[in-house]
Design a protein around this motif. Sequence first.
Motif, PDB file in Angstrom:
ATOM      1  N   LEU A  83       0.804  -1.215   0.000  1.00  0.00           N
ATOM      2  CA  LEU A  83       0.000   0.000   0.000  1.00  0.00           C
ATOM      3  C   LEU A  83       0.850   1.284   0.000  1.00  0.00           C
ATOM      4  O   LEU A  83       0.602   2.184  -0.817  1.00  0.00           O
ATOM      5  CB  LEU A  83      -0.997  -0.003   1.157  1.00  0.00           C
ATOM      6  CG  LEU A  83      -2.014   1.134   1.149  1.00  0.00           C
ATOM      7  CD1 LEU A  83      -2.815   1.144  -0.145  1.00  0.00           C
ATOM      8  CD2 LEU A  83      -2.946   1.013   2.346  1.00  0.00           C
ATOM      9  N   PRO A  84       1.870   1.411   0.855  1.00  0.00           N
ATOM     10  CA  PRO A  84       2.686   2.637   0.790  1.00  0.00           C
ATOM     11  C   PRO A  84       3.412   2.783  -0.552  1.00  0.00           C
ATOM     12  O   PRO A  84       3.571   3.898  -1.050  1.00  0.00           O
ATOM     13  CB  PRO A  84       3.684   2.486   1.934  1.00  0.00           C
ATOM     14  CG  PRO A  84       3.158   1.416   2.805  1.00  0.00           C
ATOM     15  CD  PRO A  84       2.266   0.561   1.977  1.00  0.00           C
ATOM     16  N   ALA A  85       3.826   1.669  -1.131  1.00  0.00           N
ATOM     17  CA  ALA A  85       4.506   1.722  -2.427  1.00  0.00           C
ATOM     18  C   ALA A  85       3.554   2.227  -3.507  1.00  0.00           C
ATOM     19  O   ALA A  85       3.918   3.064  -4.342  1.00  0.00           O
ATOM     20  CB  ALA A  85       5.056   0.344  -2.795  1.00  0.00           C
ATOM     21  N   THR A  86       2.330   1.723  -3.480  1.00  0.00           N
ATOM     22  CA  THR A  86       1.334   2.161  -4.458  1.00  0.00           C
ATOM     23  C   THR A  86       0.968   3.627  -4.228  1.00  0.00           C
ATOM     24  O   THR A  86       0.842   4.403  -5.185  1.00  0.00           O
ATOM     25  CB  THR A  86       0.076   1.275  -4.371  1.00  0.00           C
ATOM     26  OG1 THR A  86       0.467  -0.086  -4.560  1.00  0.00           O
ATOM     27  CG2 THR A  86      -0.944   1.662  -5.421  1.00  0.00           C
ATOM     28  N   ALA A  87       0.812   4.013  -2.977  1.00  0.00           N
ATOM     29  CA  ALA A  87       0.483   5.408  -2.651  1.00  0.00           C
ATOM     30  C   ALA A  87       1.601   6.341  -3.114  1.00  0.00           C
ATOM     31  O   ALA A  87       1.331   7.420  -3.659  1.00  0.00           O
ATOM     32  CB  ALA A  87       0.241   5.561  -1.150  1.00  0.00           C
ATOM     33  N   PHE A  88       2.857   5.931  -2.925  1.00  0.00           N
ATOM     34  CA  PHE A  88       3.985   6.742  -3.384  1.00  0.00           C
ATOM     35  C   PHE A  88       3.922   6.898  -4.904  1.00  0.00           C
ATOM     36  O   PHE A  88       4.114   8.002  -5.428  1.00  0.00           O
ATOM     37  CB  PHE A  88       5.317   6.120  -2.952  1.00  0.00           C
ATOM     38  CG  PHE A  88       6.508   6.927  -3.387  1.00  0.00           C
ATOM     39  CD1 PHE A  88       6.886   8.055  -2.690  1.00  0.00           C
ATOM     40  CD2 PHE A  88       7.241   6.550  -4.496  1.00  0.00           C
ATOM     41  CE1 PHE A  88       7.973   8.816  -3.097  1.00  0.00           C
ATOM     42  CE2 PHE A  88       8.335   7.291  -4.912  1.00  0.00           C
ATOM     43  CZ  PHE A  88       8.702   8.434  -4.210  1.00  0.00           C
ATOM     44  N   GLY A  89       3.653   5.807  -5.608  1.00  0.00           N
ATOM     45  CA  GLY A  89       3.524   5.875  -7.063  1.00  0.00           C
ATOM     46  C   GLY A  89       2.410   6.810  -7.489  1.00  0.00           C
ATOM     47  O   GLY A  89       2.579   7.630  -8.403  1.00  0.00           O
ATOM     48  N   PHE A  90       1.260   6.711  -6.811  1.00  0.00           N
ATOM     49  CA  PHE A  90       0.131   7.592  -7.123  1.00  0.00           C
ATOM     50  C   PHE A  90       0.494   9.050  -6.883  1.00  0.00           C
ATOM     51  O   PHE A  90       0.227   9.922  -7.727  1.00  0.00           O
ATOM     52  CB  PHE A  90      -1.100   7.209  -6.299  1.00  0.00           C
ATOM     53  CG  PHE A  90      -2.199   8.226  -6.381  1.00  0.00           C
ATOM     54  CD1 PHE A  90      -2.955   8.353  -7.535  1.00  0.00           C
ATOM     55  CD2 PHE A  90      -2.459   9.079  -5.315  1.00  0.00           C
ATOM     56  CE1 PHE A  90      -3.958   9.316  -7.624  1.00  0.00           C
ATOM     57  CE2 PHE A  90      -3.456  10.032  -5.391  1.00  0.00           C
ATOM     58  CZ  PHE A  90      -4.212  10.152  -6.557  1.00  0.00           C
ATOM     59  N   GLY A  93       3.606  -3.792  -9.532  1.00  0.00           N
ATOM     60  CA  GLY A  93       4.942  -4.083  -9.013  1.00  0.00           C
ATOM     61  C   GLY A  93       4.927  -4.349  -7.522  1.00  0.00           C
ATOM     62  O   GLY A  93       5.575  -5.283  -7.034  1.00  0.00           O
ATOM     63  N   ALA A  94       4.160  -3.547  -6.783  1.00  0.00           N
ATOM     64  CA  ALA A  94       4.108  -3.693  -5.326  1.00  0.00           C
ATOM     65  C   ALA A  94       3.407  -4.985  -4.910  1.00  0.00           C
ATOM     66  O   ALA A  94       3.883  -5.701  -4.021  1.00  0.00           O
ATOM     67  CB  ALA A  94       3.405  -2.485  -4.707  1.00  0.00           C
TER      68      ALA A  94
END
Length: 170
Positions: A119-126, A159-160
Amino acid sequence: MGIGLLTFIRHPVPQLIFAAFVVLSWPLSGLAGRDTRRRLAAAALVVSAGAIIALTATPSFADPATFAANPPHFLTLLDRPGLLARQLVAPPSDLEQVANIALYVPLGISGALLWRRWLPATAFGFLLVLAIETVQYVIPGRAGSITDIRNNTLGALLGAVLTAVLQRRR
């Protein structure tokens, strides 16, 4: 028609931006602590973000006459939520959109390795793509799009999640 990727990456501006991120990646990775694996993941995240920024947040070096072919920036369409919603749910329609998904997969992988959660990885990407697509409003030859936000976020998510699944299997 624009310019090809190879022509674009040969330009000194994207090269300098990417080189700056590569040089800063290891010192910035120190923020992840002393764990070598997390530092490597942080460095990979910085390099991934640098590649993305170099490719998408620099001016287009195409002939200015081609700029008129750019679709309207998503900020100019905020008063048309129905159109934005249709663009958001439409499936990827061409190779460029698939490439936009693939561009963020390494960022999702390195983010998931760094934060040990998808979730943090996806949020960073967003957040990264939202910032870039918004800033493209003032970058010559660029036009931020809601489909790029969707596709890039999807790439970070893929990816995450792939990383999270593989880590659980270990």
